[in-house]
Write a protein that holds these residues in place. Structure first.
Motif, PDB file in Angstrom:
ATOM      1  N   LEU A  33      12.319   0.670 -37.616  1.00 45.53           N
ATOM      2  CA  LEU A  33      12.072   0.931 -36.200  1.00 45.53           C
ATOM      3  C   LEU A  33      13.151   0.299 -35.334  1.00 45.53           C
ATOM      4  O   LEU A  33      13.534   0.865 -34.298  1.00 45.53           O
ATOM      5  CB  LEU A  33      10.690   0.401 -35.820  1.00 45.53           C
ATOM      6  CG  LEU A  33      10.274   0.565 -34.354  1.00 45.53           C
ATOM      7  CD1 LEU A  33      10.247   2.029 -33.964  1.00 45.53           C
ATOM      8  CD2 LEU A  33       8.935  -0.092 -34.098  1.00 45.53           C
ATOM      9  N   SER A  34      13.654  -0.839 -35.747  1.00 50.04           N
ATOM     10  CA  SER A  34      14.687  -1.497 -34.944  1.00 50.04           C
ATOM     11  C   SER A  34      15.960  -0.656 -34.874  1.00 50.04           C
ATOM     12  O   SER A  34      16.590  -0.559 -33.812  1.00 50.04           O
ATOM     13  CB  SER A  34      15.005  -2.877 -35.536  1.00 50.04           C
ATOM     14  OG  SER A  34      15.438  -2.751 -36.891  1.00 50.04           O
ATOM     15  N   VAL A  37      15.244   2.213 -32.474  1.00 51.88           N
ATOM     16  CA  VAL A  37      15.231   1.770 -31.069  1.00 51.88           C
ATOM     17  C   VAL A  37      16.658   1.541 -30.576  1.00 51.88           C
ATOM     18  O   VAL A  37      17.025   1.940 -29.462  1.00 51.88           O
ATOM     19  CB  VAL A  37      14.388   0.488 -30.948  1.00 51.88           C
ATOM     20  CG1 VAL A  37      14.551  -0.122 -29.556  1.00 51.88           C
ATOM     21  CG2 VAL A  37      12.930   0.795 -31.231  1.00 51.88           C
ATOM     22  N   ARG A  52      11.038   1.531 -27.629  1.00 46.72           N
ATOM     23  CA  ARG A  52      10.239   1.156 -28.805  1.00 46.72           C
ATOM     24  C   ARG A  52       8.787   1.650 -28.667  1.00 46.72           C
ATOM     25  O   ARG A  52       8.210   2.195 -29.606  1.00 46.72           O
ATOM     26  CB  ARG A  52      10.267  -0.354 -28.981  1.00 46.72           C
ATOM     27  CG  ARG A  52       9.362  -0.873 -30.110  1.00 46.72           C
ATOM     28  CD  ARG A  52       9.373  -2.387 -30.156  1.00 46.72           C
ATOM     29  NE  ARG A  52      10.674  -2.907 -30.540  1.00 46.72           N
ATOM     30  CZ  ARG A  52      11.051  -3.101 -31.799  1.00 46.72           C
ATOM     31  NH1 ARG A  52      10.201  -2.843 -32.793  1.00 46.72           N
ATOM     32  NH2 ARG A  52      12.243  -3.563 -32.076  1.00 46.72           N
ATOM     33  N   GLU A  56       7.099   4.383 -31.207  1.00 49.58           N
ATOM     34  CA  GLU A  56       5.907   4.088 -32.010  1.00 49.58           C
ATOM     35  C   GLU A  56       4.776   5.070 -31.704  1.00 49.58           C
ATOM     36  O   GLU A  56       4.082   5.526 -32.612  1.00 49.58           O
ATOM     37  CB  GLU A  56       5.447   2.649 -31.752  1.00 49.58           C
ATOM     38  CG  GLU A  56       6.355   1.600 -32.372  1.00 49.58           C
ATOM     39  CD  GLU A  56       5.701   0.236 -32.402  1.00 49.58           C
ATOM     40  OE1 GLU A  56       6.073  -0.580 -31.562  1.00 49.58           O
ATOM     41  OE2 GLU A  56       4.812   0.015 -33.255  1.00 49.58           O
TER      42      GLU A  56
END
Length: 650
Positions: A33-34, A37, A52, A56
């Motif tokens: 996810l980082s 983002v 973020r 999500e």
């Protein structure tokens, strides 16, 4: 899942599948996810925290992504085919145990059906181990047979000069309830008279012994219970089938599928002994395939039998031959069943596709997916029961349907058309006759699968030769289950300047057209009323599945512009949006209304009911940038003749 989150999820999915382009279709593709983002924050020039949160939410609502946590990091997993499903590694195959003690054993009379009597190929005799289960089953079968029979008892002849000791059992024999009704007459049992100190052979005399029977045999029950449902056998077969036909059919199919020997084979709702099937070899299959290709269209099984094998329905083995043919073709990958209940139609590889090639099947499935998402309002004016009773459906053509010769397989059409025969059947081929023009057309019905909707294709020539967008058509059943009639309400000759699509230039324009059918003025794309339609952009079919993007383009094209240069605003009516949206892709009114209500940049106009205000996001423009409107040339006057446009002499 909203349209915005769906668009963001689609972009992430395309990004990850591009990352794993060389992966297997079911292999997992992981991305943290980082990283996502950081990528989208730099791309969109937005705050990473808000990006973020949106990522999500979008990925959690999309079924193609699975969320994992690895070493404290959030990781999303997908695959090239969609949602990643881990392979099943548990080995549940216990063939040895099932062979030794089966869960549902076969009925046996003795051990001869379990132990083979054929001589083994080995020169040494191998021991044969028999399960206690089968030995117990054989003992029970032998005991049951012994209880059903009362055999005569005869003592062996004594040796000469030896005393004879005679046993004369006269006992009451009680038969089992299963044979109580059969053993009604008395049974004579031979016994031997006692002779002591005599050299004469024993003399046998019959002694009658009556078998004790129940005084009043129990009356057999006329009710059987099938999966908790009581069925009275005193009813006629027609009454039983009418009340419990679906249950009995399902139970019969399940029992036949559970037979490991496949002694009864099935084709659709028909069942037949496998041992009585007619054999079809590779030469037969090649001959059938060549004949279908020669006819250049899918064929009925009755035509194949009559033309290639010269069988006719009057022959006693006709139905058996027909079943064998259909069953054999259903097991071949070169043949595809495209028939319906009552008409077995077969297609093969090498036949030309039915319908327009301008729209691919995958694209049409996505464009009609709104039908299975709860936005099918085709039964608003006519119920499914009324359609089934009347045998006809009446509807208006939109521009997209008219241009590409397709019709959405909505609830109204589903109530009219026959259902698929098999659960995995992909399509069916029907014939649409036009009594008004003595013409006939092959129409392919593509059934919905998964998250893709269904549609009909193959009517492009009929629509372009005799109809215009907005025409009222009627589709009706005929006596043949695979033949339907299509017609329209005739009207006086009318000439109007209507919207057309130039495929070579890939642009919309207006041209004079003459038609003789009744139309809905609100759906007729006439230049005097909907002149802005020519400014629509002819997106590629792959882009037209983006519902939000098409809606924004339609609002900007059809709306009345107001506001400032940097922040414009467009006022558009629902009718204008509906006709323009259906130029680019099919959509129902309920789907379009839900799309307008959920779009963040669209709001209802409080001053004008039925109108909407669209405010696009602000776009930075250069100082010298100017809007240029293209001066389109006047289109020549065209007239529809034999499916083509020709320029008038005037």
């Amino acid at each position: 899942m909203t349209a915005t989150t769906g668009t963001l999820a689609d972009e992430v999915w395309r990004l990850m599948t591009a990352q794993g382009i060389l992966f297997a279709v079911d292999a997992p593709i992981r991305q943290t996810l980082s990283n996502l983002v950081e990528f989208f924050a730099a791309r969109l020039q937005r705050d990473p925290d808000s990006v973020r949160a949106e990522l999500e939410a979008a990925l959690a609502a999309d079924e193609r992504f699975t969320r994992e946590e690895i070493n404290g990091q959030v990781v999303f997993v997908t695959s090239r085919q969609g949602r990643y499903v881990p392979p099943e590694t548990t080995d549940t195959h216990t063939f040895k145990q099932r062979l030794y003690e089966p869960e549902k054993p076969l009925p046996i009379d003795d051990l001869s059906v379990v132990v083979s009597t054929s001589r083994p190929a080995l020169t040494t005799v191998e021991p044969v181990y028999i399960s206690d289960y089968w030995i117990e089953q054989a003992r029970l079968v032998a005991a049951a047979k012994a209880a059903e029979q009362v055999a005569p008892v005869e003592a062996p002849a004594p040796a000469e000069g030896a005393p004879v000791v005679v046993e004369q059992p006269v006992a009451e024999v009680k038969p089992s309830p299963a044979v109580a009704e059969v053993a009604t007459p008395p049974v004579e049992v031979e016994t031997t008279a006692e002779v002591v100190g005599s050299s004469e052979p024993a003399v046998t005399e019959p002694v009658a012994t009556e078998v004790a029977l129940p005084s009043e045999p129990a009356e057999p029950s006329t009710v059987i219970v099938v999966e908790g449902v009581a069925i009275d056998l005193r009813l006629s077969p027609a009454e039983i089938v009418a009340e419990h036909g679906s249950l009995l059919e399902r139970v019969l199919t399940e029992r036949l599928e559970q037979d490991p020997l496949r002694r009864i084979v099935s084709f659709g709702r028909l069942h037949y002994p496998e041992a009585n099937l007619v054999s079809f070899g590779k030469n037969d299959l090649r001959k059938i395939r060549d004949y279908i290709i020669e006819r250049n269209e899918p064929l009925l099984d009755t035509e194949i039998i009559a033309d290639l094998y010269y069988h006719n329905p009057r022959q006693p083995d006709y139905e058996a031959f027909r079943f064998s043919l259909n069953y054999r073709l259903s097991r071949e990958k070169d043949f595809e069943f495209v028939g319906v209940e009552g008409a077995n139609i077969w297609s093969t590889k090498g036949l030309p596709s039915i319908g327009s090639k301008r729209v691919k099947a995958a694209e049409m499935g996505q464009l009609t997916s709104y039908l299975i998402e709860g936005f099918d309002d085709s039964l608003a004016d006519q119920s499914a029961e009324a359609i089934a009773a009347s045998g006809s459906v009446t509807r208006f053509l939109t521009f997209f349907e008219w241009e590409y010769g397709v019709l959405p397989l909505d609830a109204a059409m589903t109530a009219l058309l026959p259902k698929p025969v098999f659960a995995d059947q992909r399509s069916a081929v029907l014939r649409f006759d036009s009594p008004q023009h003595f013409s006939s057309y092959l129409v392919e019905v593509r059934y919905p699968t998964g998250n893709r909707g269904g549609w009909l294709q193959g009517l492009e020539d009929f629509f372009h030769e005799h109809l215009v967008p907005g025409a009222l058509i009627t589709i009706s059943r005929t006596d043949a289950v695979n033949v339907f009639s299509i017609g329209y309400e005739e009207a006086d000759e009318t000439t109007a300047r209507l919207l057309t699509f130039d495929e070579k230039k890939n642009k919309f324009s207006f041209a004079n057209m003459t038609f003789y059918c009744m139309v809905d003025d609100d759906l007729l794309p006439e230049q005097n009323r909907y002149g802005k339609l020519r400014n629509l952009k002819a997106f590629a079919m792959g882009e037209r599945r983006k519902a939000e993007m098409i809606l924004e383009h339609v609002c900007e094209t059809m709306g009345e512009r107001s506001g400032s240069r940097d922040q414009p605003m467009y006022r558009v009516t629902f009718d204008d949006v509906f006709i323009a949206y259906n130029v680019l892709r099919p959509a129902s009114r309920s789907f379009l209304q839900a799309l307008l209500d959920s779009h963040p940049s669209v709001a209802a106009d409080p001053a004008a009911p039925g109108s909407f205000l669209f405010t696009p996001p602000p776009v930075e423009r250069g100082a010298d940038e100017a809007e240029d409107e293209e001066d389109l040339p006047i289109q020549p006057t065209l007239r529809r003749r034999s499916g083509r446009y020709i320029e008038d002499d005037e």
